[in-house]
Design a protein around this motif. Structure first.
Motif, mmCIF file in Angstrom:
data_model
loop_
_atom_site.group_PDB
_atom_site.id
_atom_site.type_symbol
_atom_site.label_atom_id
_atom_site.label_comp_id
_atom_site.label_asym_id
_atom_site.label_seq_id
_atom_site.Cartn_x
_atom_site.Cartn_y
_atom_site.Cartn_z
ATOM 1 N N LEU A 124 0.844 -1.207 0.000
ATOM 2 C CA LEU A 124 0.000 0.000 0.000
ATOM 3 C C LEU A 124 0.871 1.245 0.000
ATOM 4 O O LEU A 124 1.769 1.384 0.826
ATOM 5 N N ASP A 125 0.610 2.117 -0.954
ATOM 6 C CA ASP A 125 1.373 3.361 -1.108
ATOM 7 C C ASP A 125 0.438 4.479 -0.664
ATOM 8 O O ASP A 125 -0.590 4.712 -1.304
ATOM 9 N N TYR A 126 0.739 5.120 0.456
ATOM 10 C CA TYR A 126 -0.172 6.154 0.953
ATOM 11 C C TYR A 126 0.547 7.199 1.787
ATOM 12 O O TYR A 126 1.700 7.009 2.150
ATOM 13 N N SER A 127 -0.152 8.263 2.068
ATOM 14 C CA SER A 127 0.349 9.443 2.767
ATOM 15 C C SER A 127 1.323 10.199 1.870
ATOM 16 O O SER A 127 0.970 11.218 1.308
ATOM 17 N N SER A 128 2.539 9.707 1.707
ATOM 18 C CA SER A 128 3.476 10.208 0.691
ATOM 19 C C SER A 128 3.491 11.721 0.475
ATOM 20 O O SER A 128 3.262 12.191 -0.640
ATOM 21 N N PRO A 129 3.742 12.500 1.523
ATOM 22 C CA PRO A 129 3.777 13.955 1.324
ATOM 23 C C PRO A 129 5.027 14.393 0.555
ATOM 24 O O PRO A 129 6.001 13.656 0.476
ATOM 25 N N ASN A 130 4.940 15.588 -0.004
ATOM 26 C CA ASN A 130 6.104 16.150 -0.690
ATOM 27 C C ASN A 130 6.924 16.923 0.319
ATOM 28 O O ASN A 130 6.467 17.913 0.884
ATOM 29 N N VAL A 131 8.134 16.465 0.542
ATOM 30 C CA VAL A 131 9.002 17.056 1.556
ATOM 31 C C VAL A 131 9.206 18.545 1.301
ATOM 32 O O VAL A 131 9.344 18.978 0.161
ATOM 33 N N ALA A 132 9.190 19.285 2.383
ATOM 34 C CA ALA A 132 9.409 20.734 2.369
ATOM 35 C C ALA A 132 8.194 21.518 1.920
ATOM 36 O O ALA A 132 8.145 22.723 2.039
ATOM 37 N N LEU A 166 7.711 9.091 -0.180
ATOM 38 C CA LEU A 166 7.964 10.515 0.038
ATOM 39 C C LEU A 166 8.323 11.235 -1.260
ATOM 40 O O LEU A 166 9.111 10.726 -2.057
ATOM 41 N N GLY A 167 7.759 12.427 -1.416
ATOM 42 C CA GLY A 167 8.173 13.269 -2.538
ATOM 43 C C GLY A 167 9.491 13.930 -2.140
ATOM 44 O O GLY A 167 9.499 15.060 -1.674
ATOM 45 N N ASP A 168 10.578 13.170 -2.273
ATOM 46 C CA ASP A 168 11.860 13.662 -1.748
ATOM 47 C C ASP A 168 12.860 13.968 -2.856
ATOM 48 O O ASP A 168 14.069 13.911 -2.653
ATOM 49 N N TYR A 255 6.558 14.919 10.407
ATOM 50 C CA TYR A 255 5.479 14.014 9.976
ATOM 51 C C TYR A 255 5.251 12.942 11.022
ATOM 52 O O TYR A 255 4.125 12.527 11.273
ATOM 53 N N GLU A 256 6.366 12.483 11.605
ATOM 54 C CA GLU A 256 6.225 11.378 12.548
ATOM 55 C C GLU A 256 5.389 11.747 13.766
ATOM 56 O O GLU A 256 4.720 10.901 14.342
#
Ligand code: ARG
Length: 583
Positions: A124-132, A166-168, A255-256
């Motif tokens: 499952l691929d989820y949450s995955s915010p774009n860093v910064a 993560l959008g890293d 995020y944590e």
């Protein structure tokens, strides 16, 4: 009710076979046809006989009447009758009581769990915010729907891998590096954390895009500088790499905190940057297979035949794009985890992106393309709640949670000032209220967030159901103090309508779970929780528990309360709602 349905279905099938030996139907099919009548006076279960009419060459009324007679042999059925071609059944109350309460007591935390996922893996691929960039209210959907789907699949026996993609990686890091060197310093970022990063990011973006109304021209030199810094990062420049790592570390720490409030953990944080060296092989494969075309200098896969715009693989300058990365990541995950299903939870705005690259994966000949599932959700907006916004136009998830926690804390001070662990309870109820409110709607619907509604203690809300759970705990505590123990084997049959309705509601949990997994729809669990809470509170209100008329009745009612606690607890787990024993 799944077991009860199965045993009724078996008797129904046997009866049908006596009417015509060559009927090709399975017990499962019959069980799936069994319905809950809209009005309890019509019975507890109904079987529509219309579909059988042709095969059996009899009218639905004739079939229902014949079946009604034969079903009297079934131990779980008290009575059965034909009503206009429906076979309406009333369940035997002694059977229902012993069966449902026995199963809940025996299975406990596993009650309601299907087993069809055993031996299978889901990624499952989820949450995955774009860093910064800000972690805002728009991410609530992917985070809680994603995690709930993970819990549901785990409950069904699947091995689950939760990935925070993560959008890293990307030009935003070039911008951030430039902004940091220009306006920032170590101390400011160390102290300000992710807020300082977002501030720098907003500042550099504003400068790059300019502001026509204020007569500020776009700063193209700054944009070039940002691109150059990102390019240096891609080439492995040490100083830029160190900054990039540091920015990610700071963002993750933030995020944590939010994940912890939701009790969410991930099995992998492999973000976009991880796939940089995995893309060339897939690009080469596309080229070798003749799937790629040059259009305006860019490399694309034409999808006109499938009614979609082309999927962009490489920009004119040869750099890769969002779909390219997703394709490489999917191939990597298939090889790494051998998934039976890969689920992606994102806003509906990304539906075309997923449809496009899923099709490209199919064209590339990967036979697992049909194991890829996109789960989209609607938009969230905020109504009425006045929340401070740090970045001008978005509401941070952290601030939303904090506002809810503060409000609950205030209510607790008024309602129950002596409560122990008030901070913990306020966090569980505040965050739970947001999650529950969010998951009350079908995921695809747009939501207008209203804090008052979400926090109300007497609506169909998180606080209401958590309160109901705490009530079951308190009754159990009081029973234990009074030395009453319940022996599941010797329970008297439920007789009051409130008791029977609660039993029937509790018995539906397994079907609710199956439906929620089938539809990728956590809201089915949320709605079920409300049904249980309503049935329990009606029972609690109308039937005395600890001061019941006799010992037998008291034991039955305590067993019903304990069963409600188990079922609510199991269901809470599935939607990231914390169980608290006291509110
Ligand atoms: N980082 C993306 C965003 O915030 C979401 C990524 C979703 N997952 C994926 N495999 N594309 O929009």
């Amino acid at each position: 009710m799944l077991n009860i349905k199965a045993s009724i279905a078996k008797t129904v099938l046997d009866s049908i076979k006596t009417m015509s030996a060559d009927v090709e139907l399975s017990v499962e099919e019959i069980a799936n046809w069994l319905e809950y009548p809209p009005d309890v006076n019509m019975g507890d279960l109904a079987f529509p006989c219309f579909r059988l009419s042709k095969t059996l060459r009899r009218s639905p009324v004739q079939i229902a009447s014949a079946l009604a007679e034969m079903l009297s042999a079934c131990e779980c059925v008290a009575s059965a009758e034909n009503v206009n071609g429906y076979l309406n059944m009333k369940l035997d109350s002694a059977y229902l009581t012993a069966h449902v309460l026995g199963e809940i007591a025996e299975k406990g935390e596993k009650y309601g769990a299907p087993s069809f996922g055993e031996g299978k893996t889901v990624v499952l691929d989820y949450s995955s915010p774009n860093v910064a960039k800000p972690f805002h209210i728009g991410h609530l959907g992917t985070t809680v729907i994603g995690h709930s789907l993970k819990k549901l699949h785990e409950f069904a026996g699947y091995k689950c891998v939760g990935i925070n993609y993560l959008g890293d990686w990307g030009t935003q890091f070039g911008k951030l590096i430039v902004a940091y060197r220009k306006w920032g310093n170590r101390e400011m970022v160390e102290q300000g954390g992710v807020d300082a990063l977002v501030e720098l990011y907003v500042k550099v973006n504003n400068a790059i895009s300019g502001n026509e109304a204020e007569g500020i021209a776009p700063d193209t030199a700054l944009a070039d500088e940002a691109r150059a810094e990102f390019h240096k990062l891609e080439l492995g420049d040490e100083e830029n790499l160190a900054l990039w790592k540091w920015f990610i570390e700071i963002s993750l720490k933030e995020y944590e905190k939010t994940y912890k409030q939701l009790n969410i953990t991930f099995d992998s944080y492999k973000g976009e940057s991880f796939y940089t060296d995995k893309m060339p092989a897939q690009v080469q494969k596309l080229r070798d297979m003749g799937l790629m075309q040059i259009s305006d200098g860019a490399s694309i896969v034409d999808l006109e035949a499938y009614g979609m715009p082309p999927c962009l693989i490489l920009k004119r300058d040869g750099s890769t794009l969002y779909p390219t990365r997703d394709i490489a990541a999917a191939v990597y995950r298939k090889n790494e985890y051998h998934f039976d299903k890969a689920i992606y939870v994102t806003a509906a705005a990304q539906s075309l992106h997923f449809a496009q690259w899923f099709k490209v994966v199919e064209l590339m000949g990967y036979d697992w393309h049909d194991q890829l599932v996109h789960v989209p959700y609607g938009m969230v907006s905020l109504n009425g709640a006045k929340l401070a916004t740090r970045t001008g136009n978005v509401v941070l998830l952290r601030d939303l949670f904090q506002a809810a926690i503060d409000k609950v804390r205030q209510i607790m001070e008024e309602k129950n000032p002596n409560l122990e662990n008030k901070d913990e309870a306020a966090e569980a109820v505040g965050v739970g209220a947001i999650v529950f409110y969010y998951l009350s709607n079908n995921r695809i619907k747009d939501i207008n967030f209203n804090m008052e509604d979400a926090l109300s203690y007497d609506g169909n809300t998180g606080p209401y159901v958590q309160y109901t759970y705490a009530r079951t705990c308190s009754i159990a505590r009081r029973a234990a103090e009074a030395g009453v123990t319940v022996d599941g084997a010797s329970l008297t049959a439920a007789t009051e309508v409130q008791e029977i309705e609660l039993l029937k509601t509790l018995s539906r949990f397994g079907e609710c779970v199956v439906g929620a997994i089938r539809d990728y729809e956590p809201s089915e669990v949320t709605r079920y929780i409300l049904d249980v809470a309503t049935a329990f509170n009606r029972f609690y209100h109308d039937c005395s528990i600890l001061s019941a008329e006799n010992e037998e009745q008291k034991k039955l009612r305590l067993a019903l309360t304990a069963a409600t606690k188990t079922v609510l607890g199991n269901a809470f787990e599935l939607i990231c709602l914390r169980k608290i024993e006291q509110i």
